[in-house]
Design an enzyme around this catalytic site. Sequence first.
Site, mmCIF file in Angstrom:
data_model
loop_
_atom_site.group_PDB
_atom_site.id
_atom_site.type_symbol
_atom_site.label_atom_id
_atom_site.label_comp_id
_atom_site.label_asym_id
_atom_site.label_seq_id
_atom_site.Cartn_x
_atom_site.Cartn_y
_atom_site.Cartn_z
ATOM 1 C CG MET A 26 -2.030 -1.050 1.124
ATOM 2 S SD MET A 26 -3.529 -0.646 2.064
ATOM 3 C CE MET A 26 -2.856 -0.389 3.699
ATOM 4 N N GLY A 27 2.155 1.095 -0.338
ATOM 5 C CA GLY A 27 3.029 2.255 -0.370
ATOM 6 C C GLY A 27 3.512 2.646 1.015
ATOM 7 C CG HIS A 30 8.658 -0.076 6.360
ATOM 8 N ND1 HIS A 30 8.957 -1.430 6.355
ATOM 9 C CD2 HIS A 30 7.343 0.002 6.679
ATOM 10 C CE1 HIS A 30 7.896 -2.127 6.687
ATOM 11 N NE2 HIS A 30 6.891 -1.290 6.871
ATOM 12 C CG HIS A 33 6.862 -2.252 2.459
ATOM 13 N ND1 HIS A 33 6.824 -1.144 3.269
ATOM 14 C CD2 HIS A 33 5.635 -2.820 2.523
ATOM 15 C CE1 HIS A 33 5.617 -1.038 3.808
ATOM 16 N NE2 HIS A 33 4.884 -2.036 3.377
ATOM 17 N N GLY A 144 4.869 -10.343 3.983
ATOM 18 C CA GLY A 144 5.629 -10.296 5.213
ATOM 19 C C GLY A 144 4.973 -11.081 6.344
ATOM 20 C CE LYS A 145 7.899 -16.806 7.988
ATOM 21 N NZ LYS A 145 8.832 -17.698 8.740
ATOM 22 C CG ASP A 147 0.761 -7.305 8.129
ATOM 23 O OD1 ASP A 147 0.184 -6.693 9.042
ATOM 24 O OD2 ASP A 147 1.544 -6.763 7.331
ATOM 25 C CG LEU A 181 11.534 -2.151 10.250
ATOM 26 C CD1 LEU A 181 12.384 -2.095 8.985
ATOM 27 C CD2 LEU A 181 11.859 -0.958 11.159
ATOM 28 C CB SER A 182 4.683 -1.079 11.243
ATOM 29 O OG SER A 182 3.352 -0.706 10.935
#
Length: 276
Positions: A26-27, A30, A33, A144-145, A147, A181-182
Amino acid sequence: MHIFRTLPELREHLGRFHRPAFVPTMGNLHDGHLSLVQQARPLGDVTVASIFVNRLQFLPHEDFDTYPRTWASDCEKLEAAGCDVLFAPDEKTLYPEPQTCKVHPDSALTDILEGHFRPGFFIGVCTVVMKLFTCVQPRTAVFGKKDYQQLMTIRHMVRQFALPIDVVGGETQRAEDGLALSSRNGYLSEAERAEAVQLSKALQSMADAIREGDRDLAAIEARAMQMLTQRGWQPDYLVLRRRTDLQAPEGTEPLVALGAARLGTTRLIDNLEIDR
């Protein structure tokens, strides 16, 4: 890096490849991603990322309109990470008419945890991912794990629909202090950022208890909830579940500790896989 905003342009370009590897986002990108993009590169003959802020997965009170859009920075980061193709449709391109056909994933997996606190979230996620899969037609997709429940839900959807896609999980990327990281970390104040690592520490305390032989799972969960609550957090859940289906453990199967909690106005999630 090629950038496409329409489906015909994307399909024409990807038609010359046989094994696209895909990273949907979703842009507001970081390093987490970008690690997924780098992981995807050797898994296909072209690396594709998408940027699309999906309205369907936001609840009415959530931050769709204010979700950070960082287009120029995202493009620079993707190109530096080795992304070959960026698909960035607008809403009219991806949803040219109201999306009345939606993917309803297995409620046993998605009405718990995140799905309990964000009803309808996984319907929105599965619907947009299915639509992006039909656009890109990847052979591999990397999620990604961090989520964790989302990753398991997408894998289940792919199995149920017999999609010819290998869904790969990318390890959670963390700051030096352990914070996952989020994109939503950017909402934290300086003081909240310093405090935010306590979520991963609570999960680590749960994992340590399991590894030390504690089998009173309810007590472990309660201590972790209390740990955050006493520090001013508002936890939604801190639980131990089996990795296979996120249900309550029954034996000695591998576990995952999952947590979601609000710090100030920012809701953070994290998880930690546990071997025992």
